[in-house]
Scaffold this motif. Structure first.
Motif, PDB file in Angstrom:
ATOM      1  N   LEU A 163       0.846  -1.189   0.000  1.00 20.90           N
ATOM      2  CA  LEU A 163       0.000   0.000   0.000  1.00 20.90           C
ATOM      3  C   LEU A 163       0.886   1.245   0.000  1.00 20.90           C
ATOM      4  CD1 LEU A 163      -2.723   1.428   0.164  1.00 20.90           C
ATOM      5  CD2 LEU A 163      -2.587   1.222   2.670  1.00 20.90           C
ATOM      6  N   LEU A 164       0.701   2.086  -1.020  1.00 17.92           N
ATOM      7  CA  LEU A 164       1.414   3.354  -1.120  1.00 17.92           C
ATOM      8  C   LEU A 164       0.395   4.483  -1.093  1.00 17.92           C
ATOM      9  CD1 LEU A 164       3.998   2.494  -3.932  1.00 17.92           C
ATOM     10  CD2 LEU A 164       4.418   2.628  -1.467  1.00 17.92           C
ATOM     11  N   LEU A 165       0.643   5.464  -0.243  1.00 22.57           N
ATOM     12  CA  LEU A 165      -0.249   6.601  -0.092  1.00 22.57           C
ATOM     13  C   LEU A 165       0.395   7.842  -0.687  1.00 22.57           C
ATOM     14  CD1 LEU A 165      -1.301   6.089   3.645  1.00 22.57           C
ATOM     15  CD2 LEU A 165      -2.419   5.185   1.590  1.00 22.57           C
ATOM     16  N   LEU A 166      -0.386   8.604  -1.441  1.00 20.94           N
ATOM     17  CA  LEU A 166       0.103   9.840  -2.050  1.00 20.94           C
ATOM     18  C   LEU A 166      -0.118  10.995  -1.084  1.00 20.94           C
ATOM     19  CD1 LEU A 166       1.187  11.577  -4.367  1.00 20.94           C
ATOM     20  CD2 LEU A 166      -1.146  11.602  -5.325  1.00 20.94           C
ATOM     21  N   ARG A 167       0.970  11.591  -0.607  1.00 21.18           N
ATOM     22  CA  ARG A 167       0.869  12.728   0.296  1.00 21.18           C
ATOM     23  C   ARG A 167       0.442  13.982  -0.460  1.00 21.18           C
ATOM     24  NH1 ARG A 167       2.861  12.794   5.241  1.00 21.18           N
ATOM     25  NH2 ARG A 167       3.656  14.914   5.107  1.00 21.18           N
ATOM     26  N   SER A 168      -0.350  14.780   0.198  1.00 21.27           N
ATOM     27  CA  SER A 168      -0.808  16.028  -0.403  1.00 21.27           C
ATOM     28  C   SER A 168       0.376  16.929  -0.735  1.00 21.27           C
ATOM     29  CB  SER A 168      -1.745  16.760   0.567  1.00 21.27           C
ATOM     30  OG  SER A 168      -1.966  18.089   0.154  1.00 21.27           O
ATOM     31  N   ALA A 169       0.261  17.664  -1.828  1.00 20.71           N
ATOM     32  CA  ALA A 169       1.301  18.618  -2.216  1.00 20.71           C
ATOM     33  C   ALA A 169       1.401  19.768  -1.224  1.00 20.71           C
ATOM     34  CB  ALA A 169       1.014  19.163  -3.615  1.00 20.71           C
ATOM     35  N   ARG A 170       0.418  19.894  -0.341  1.00 12.43           N
ATOM     36  CA  ARG A 170       0.430  20.968   0.650  1.00 12.43           C
ATOM     37  C   ARG A 170       1.165  20.581   1.928  1.00 12.43           C
ATOM     38  NH1 ARG A 170      -5.858  23.218   0.339  1.00 12.43           N
ATOM     39  NH2 ARG A 170      -5.829  23.771  -1.889  1.00 12.43           N
ATOM     40  N   GLN A 171       1.566  19.322   2.042  1.00 15.44           N
ATOM     41  CA  GLN A 171       2.265  18.880   3.239  1.00 15.44           C
ATOM     42  C   GLN A 171       3.682  19.459   3.288  1.00 15.44           C
ATOM     43  OE1 GLN A 171       0.908  16.850   5.854  1.00 15.44           O
ATOM     44  NE2 GLN A 171      -0.884  17.592   4.747  1.00 15.44           N
ATOM     45  N   GLY A 172       4.125  19.806   4.482  1.00 15.49           N
ATOM     46  CA  GLY A 172       5.451  20.398   4.622  1.00 15.49           C
ATOM     47  C   GLY A 172       6.568  19.388   4.483  1.00 15.49           C
ATOM     48  N   PHE A 173       6.297  18.118   4.796  1.00 18.28           N
ATOM     49  CA  PHE A 173       7.322  17.075   4.729  1.00 18.28           C
ATOM     50  C   PHE A 173       6.960  16.095   3.623  1.00 18.28           C
ATOM     51  CE2 PHE A 173       9.330  13.065   6.198  1.00 18.28           C
ATOM     52  CZ  PHE A 173      10.640  13.514   6.311  1.00 18.28           C
ATOM     53  N   LEU A 174       7.870  15.864   2.689  1.00 15.67           N
ATOM     54  CA  LEU A 174       7.677  14.963   1.555  1.00 15.67           C
ATOM     55  C   LEU A 174       6.381  15.255   0.787  1.00 15.67           C
ATOM     56  CD1 LEU A 174       8.848  11.509   3.009  1.00 15.67           C
ATOM     57  CD2 LEU A 174      10.181  13.193   1.719  1.00 15.67           C
ATOM     58  N   PRO A 175       6.137  16.489   0.391  1.00 12.47           N
ATOM     59  CA  PRO A 175       4.921  16.782  -0.392  1.00 12.47           C
ATOM     60  C   PRO A 175       4.933  16.038  -1.719  1.00 12.47           C
ATOM     61  CG  PRO A 175       6.458  18.623  -0.503  1.00 12.47           C
ATOM     62  CD  PRO A 175       7.014  17.677   0.518  1.00 12.47           C
ATOM     63  N   GLY A 176       3.799  15.440  -2.068  1.00 10.85           N
ATOM     64  CA  GLY A 176       3.672  14.746  -3.341  1.00 10.85           C
ATOM     65  C   GLY A 176       4.361  13.401  -3.420  1.00 10.85           C
ATOM     66  N   ALA A 177       4.896  12.907  -2.317  1.00  9.59           N
ATOM     67  CA  ALA A 177       5.584  11.613  -2.323  1.00  9.59           C
ATOM     68  C   ALA A 177       4.597  10.484  -2.078  1.00  9.59           C
ATOM     69  CB  ALA A 177       6.665  11.586  -1.255  1.00  9.59           C
ATOM     70  N   HIS A 178       4.929   9.304  -2.585  1.00 10.29           N
ATOM     71  CA  HIS A 178       4.206   8.086  -2.231  1.00 10.29           C
ATOM     72  C   HIS A 178       4.940   7.439  -1.060  1.00 10.29           C
ATOM     73  CE1 HIS A 178       1.918   8.498  -5.964  1.00 10.29           C
ATOM     74  NE2 HIS A 178       1.128   7.536  -5.516  1.00 10.29           N
ATOM     75  N   VAL A 179       4.197   7.179   0.003  1.00  9.62           N
ATOM     76  CA  VAL A 179       4.800   6.698   1.248  1.00  9.62           C
ATOM     77  C   VAL A 179       3.977   5.548   1.805  1.00  9.62           C
ATOM     78  CG1 VAL A 179       5.749   8.975   1.795  1.00  9.62           C
ATOM     79  CG2 VAL A 179       3.482   8.345   2.654  1.00  9.62           C
ATOM     80  N   PHE A 180       4.526   4.888   2.818  1.00  9.65           N
ATOM     81  CA  PHE A 180       3.776   3.912   3.595  1.00  9.65           C
ATOM     82  C   PHE A 180       3.016   4.659   4.698  1.00  9.65           C
ATOM     83  CE2 PHE A 180       7.920   1.777   2.475  1.00  9.65           C
ATOM     84  CZ  PHE A 180       7.413   1.035   1.413  1.00  9.65           C
ATOM     85  N   PRO A 181       1.914   4.108   5.189  1.00 10.86           N
ATOM     86  CA  PRO A 181       1.189   4.779   6.273  1.00 10.86           C
ATOM     87  C   PRO A 181       2.087   4.980   7.490  1.00 10.86           C
ATOM     88  CG  PRO A 181      -0.099   2.966   5.368  1.00 10.86           C
ATOM     89  CD  PRO A 181       1.261   2.847   4.776  1.00 10.86           C
ATOM     90  N   GLY A 182       1.956   6.131   8.126  1.00 10.19           N
ATOM     91  CA  GLY A 182       2.763   6.374   9.315  1.00 10.19           C
ATOM     92  C   GLY A 182       2.704   7.809   9.762  1.00 10.19           C
TER      93      GLY A 182
END
Length: 375
Positions: free
Chosen positions: A45-64
């Motif tokens: 499972l990869l989650l797309l972080r919002s581009a508005r996030q201050g840390f890793l904006p727009g990255a695909h990450v694991f939940p956490g």
């Protein structure tokens, strides 16, 4: 010069991540169509972080996310009781503590922040990862309260409760509501399904940047649960096998930060979900290494050096400052033989070079080199 890291402008936050690996079977005619099973037999499972996030904006990450005081609250004791009690809550013997570099300011493994009854790190970080999986993806890694044997096979996520959105909003406002949700469902966080996998510290890149000490867990599920991105931190999601995620990354469909890319390449070593789950069970008593990459700026890119690499120096001076050279990546590579590094030319071209032996029954990724035509 391998003493404790001096307090400086960077502030460290403790966090936890869960890598969800789900089995993937052939679609049934009567069921909604979905992609055929991948070569590895499981997807992540990869989650797309919002581009508005201050840390890793727009990255695909694991939940956490970041550990909260509520994750280690003594209030959890009554929910786990009477079947699971301190100090280990049925997790089995504690794995050995590995000597790690650096020693972070105010990082006290096992400390309970003055609360004698608070949960130990092994439990609190698992609860944090499970809570974040619910907040970000609506996935409930819970199990009914009771003695229940530790599962020897991959498990299942709990079906989403009624009023899912309301509960998530409450938990997002105050993480203490996650305990109340578990009590409402008469469940406990399934801490026994989360296996120690790795730990990463954010490398230094800029002054005043956010830096995290993140524990990675691996959780095997027999089938993918429904996922509901929260549309705040997470705006989309996808299930991808390790090889599919790599292909999506190099084709610029998704972006992965170096630790996520490294872990995905490491997971590509497993041919099936059962192999991965057995591997996790077999190394349960080994614990994990905690890695802080040291950044080397080169004439045509960046190299992240990992422990064991011949250029990796356990020197706190390099943890708050960047190393640099006028040489190119290729020149640096020709000068050595003992490698454990990620060589980065741009956002979508990473090489992984590993010639050192893995420790503690773990597995490192195979060497991975992008074609020169891409560069």
């Amino acid at each position: 010069m391998s003493g404790p890291l001096r307090p400086g402008p960077s502030s460290w936050r403790r966090a936890a991540t869960v890598v969800l690996a789900a089995g993937w079977t052939l679609p049934v005619a009567a069921a909604p169509p979905r992609p055929p099973p991948p070569a590895e037999g499981f997807r992540l499972l990869l989650l797309l972080r919002s581009a508005r996030q201050g840390f890793l904006p727009g990255a695909h990450v694991f939940p956490g996310g970041v550990l909260d005081a509520a994750d280690r609250s003594a209030d959890w004791l009554s929910l786990f009781a009477p079947h699971h009690r301190p100090p280990r809550f049925g997790l089995g013997p504690a794995p050995p503590r590995r000597a790690t570099f650096p020693v972070l300011p105010d990082a006290r493994p096992g400390a309970n922040d003055g609360d004698e009854a608070a949960l130990p790190d092994d439990v609190a970080f698992r609860i944090c990862a499970i809570r974040e999986a619910f907040e970000e993806a609506g996935v409930l890694l819970l199990r009914p309260r009771g003695p229940g044997p530790v599962a020897s096979e991959p498990g299942r996520a709990l079906a989403p409760p009624p009023a899912l959105a309301d509960w998530r909003a409450r938990v997002r406002r105050d993480p203490q509501h996650f305990l109340r949700l578990c009590a409402h469902l008469d469940c406990t966080p399934d801490i026994w399904a989360l296996h120690d996998w790795s730990a990463w510290l954010t490398p230094f890149t800029q002054r005043r940047g956010r830096r995290f000490e993140t524990t990675f867990f691996l959780c095997c599920l027999c089938e993918p649960p429904p996922v509901f991105p929260d549309l705040v931190e997470v705006v989309d999601c996808q299930w991808s096998s390790p090889s599919e995620a790599t292909e999506s990354f190099i084709s610029k469909e998704i972006w992965l930060a170096p630790p996520q890319f490294y872990e995905i390449r490491r997971l590509e070593q497993f041919a099936s979900l059962s192999d991965l789950h057995k591997f996790c069970l077999d190394r349960e008593l080994e614990g994990v290494e905690r890695w802080l990459p040291i950044t080397l700026l080169t004439a045509d890119g960046t190299i992240q050096l990992l422990p064991g690499d011949e250029m990796y120096l356990e020197d706190s001076n390099y943890l708050e400052n960047l190393m640099s050279t006028e040489k190119k990546n290729e020149e640096i590579m020709k000068e050595g033989t003992k490698f454990h590094r990620i060589v980065m030319y741009n956002r979508h071209d990473y090489n992984i070079h590993v010639t050192v032996q893995s420790k503690y029954k773990h597995v490192y990724p195979k060497n991975y080199v992008v074609s020169k035509s891409r560069l």
